[in-house]
Design an enzyme around this catalytic site. Structure first.
Site, PDB file in Angstrom:
ATOM      1  N   TYR A 246      53.512  70.138   3.910  1.00  0.00           N
ATOM      2  CA  TYR A 246      53.783  71.525   4.293  1.00  0.00           C
ATOM      3  C   TYR A 246      55.033  72.075   3.603  1.00  0.00           C
ATOM      4  CZ  TYR A 246      55.887  75.425   6.446  1.00  0.00           C
ATOM      5  OH  TYR A 246      56.507  76.636   6.589  1.00  0.00           O
TER       6      TYR A 246
ATOM      7  N   ASP B 130      50.253  74.706   8.358  1.00  0.00           N
ATOM      8  CA  ASP B 130      51.041  74.346   9.532  1.00  0.00           C
ATOM      9  C   ASP B 130      50.206  74.641  10.780  1.00  0.00           C
ATOM     10  OD1 ASP B 130      51.024  77.084   9.675  1.00  0.00           O
ATOM     11  OD2 ASP B 130      53.102  77.227  10.352  1.00  0.00           O
TER      12      ASP B 130
ATOM     13  N   GLU C 130      63.053  75.807   6.122  1.00  0.00           N
ATOM     14  CA  GLU C 130      61.794  75.104   6.361  1.00  0.00           C
ATOM     15  C   GLU C 130      62.006  73.823   7.166  1.00  0.00           C
ATOM     16  OE1 GLU C 130      59.061  76.365   6.100  1.00  0.00           O
ATOM     17  OE2 GLU C 130      59.327  78.008   4.686  1.00  0.00           O
TER      18      GLU C 130
END
Length: 346
Positions: free
Chosen positions: A116, A134, A33
């Site tokens: 996020y 996102d 991520e």
DNA sequence: AAAGCGGGGTC
DNA sequence: GACCCAGCTTT
């Protein structure tokens, strides 16, 4: 059929096979991520492979020097991600015995982890029902629901988060979150979205009102600053050169570069020679200056254009030099890396 | 609320 | 050229 059902059904058929989809290990998910922030899968994938190979666990990452981490990150950009990655690895090892936080709220406290990323890790690793928002999600939702609130406004951020949270499949938030991002990345693309074969064709407001090309709405464009960089590539008789670490604020923090002289404009050979003769780097020294690239190379960052000239400085000796052959040990901006590659060395 | 922070890809 | 990308932090 519900939004969630249509979406996850599409995903089950169209999902790409990606290495971080084979695991729920929070270290791997966190790493992926961070790498994928503002970075396309295609660009981030080789970096992910390199990181899990060199640092198979958070303990391995925590043990590394920051420079090693930056070296492996070299070329990916937004280097604060790498610095924060390393900081957080050390924190997780030293303070949490290597165990990542397991809730959205706690994950959010980690350096480099925002709304996020906390949502992504919490949902994928721990099945917590927190919606990710996102760039893909903004696009899919703004089009499908015909929302023209600017996605980078305070109200837009809240509105889209709330909508995503409303739509999420609470039974399987991990799949829902990944599905909506995948859908945005491969079908509901920024340009040339595949509306002809879209499962949302009937209900998509943008499609039915001809607004696909105008959604999502984004405020303002940043203005690009012009800068003029002159790098001094020292070449000594004992085959050494000089690298300096960039300290403080600004771009490329903690990366290395050749000694830099920034000017107000691009300088020709004679003008630059005159300048460096009185510069602390070369004052009262004997040297031979050569201009490596005739026209400045323009290196484009998102907010700055770096008009760059490399100058070789041949001298008898240098202070605080490093063997030129060791130069690839240091993390450098890709601009410097490409120069080194093309230059070769002595 | 706005600015700063990379590099690669697409059109 | 303009815009975008599995955003976050600082001011």
């Amino acid at each position: 059929m519900s939004f969630s059902k249509i979406l996850t059904r599409w995903y089950s058929v169209n999902k790409r096979n990606l290495p971080w989809r084979e695991t729920k290990n929070p270290y791997f998910i966190w790493l992926s991520e961070i790498i994928l922030q503002q970075t396309q899968v295609k660009q981030g994938l080789p970096y992910y492979e390199a990181f899990i190979t060199k640092f198979p666990t958070v303990f391995d990452l925590a043990k590394a020097d920051e420079s090693e981490v930056l070296k492996l990150w070299q070329g990916l950009g937004y280097y604060s991600r790498a610095r924060n990655l390393h900081f957080t690895a050390k924190y997780v090892v030293d303070e949490l015995n290597g165990a990542f936080p397991n809730t959205y709220k706690e994950l959010l406290k980690l350096k480099g982890v925002g709304d996020y990323t906390a949502s992504a890790i919490a949902s994928i690793c721990y099945d917590e029902s927190t919606a990710v928002v996102d760039g893909n999600v903004y696009r899919v939702l703004s089009r499908c629901f015909g929302i023209d609130t600017p996605i980078n406004s305070t109200s837009g951020i809240k509105e889209f988060k709330a909508l995503a949270q409303e739509l999420i499949d609470t039974k399987d938030p991990a799949t829902f979150n990944q599905a909506i991002m995948e859908f945005g990345a491969t079908q509901c693309r920024p340009k040339n979205p595949d509306c002809m074969f879209c499962q949302f064709q009937e209900k998509c407001i943008a499609y039915n009102e001809g607004k696909v090309d105008t959604l999502p709405v984004k405020l303002k464009k940043l203005k690009v600053k012009q800068r003029y960089f002159n790098f001094l590539v020292f070449l000594s008789e004992d085959k050494q050169t000089v690298l300096e670490k960039r300290e403080g604020k600004g771009i490329w923090q903690n990366l290395y570069q050749f000694p830099l002289i920034e000017t107000e404009k691009s300088l020709e050979y004679d003008a630059f020679l005159k300048l460096v003769k009185t510069h602390p780097y070369l004052k009262n020294k004997t040297f031979e200056l050569r201009q490596y690239n005739n026209a400045p190379k323009v290196h484009k960052l998102s907010h700055q254009h770096l008009n760059t000239t490399f100058w070789t400085v041949t001298t008898e000796s240098v202070e605080n030099g490093i063997p030129f052959e060791n130069i690839t040990d240091y993390p450098v901006p890709i601009l410097i890396g490409k120069f080194i590659e093309g230059f070769g060395g002595f």
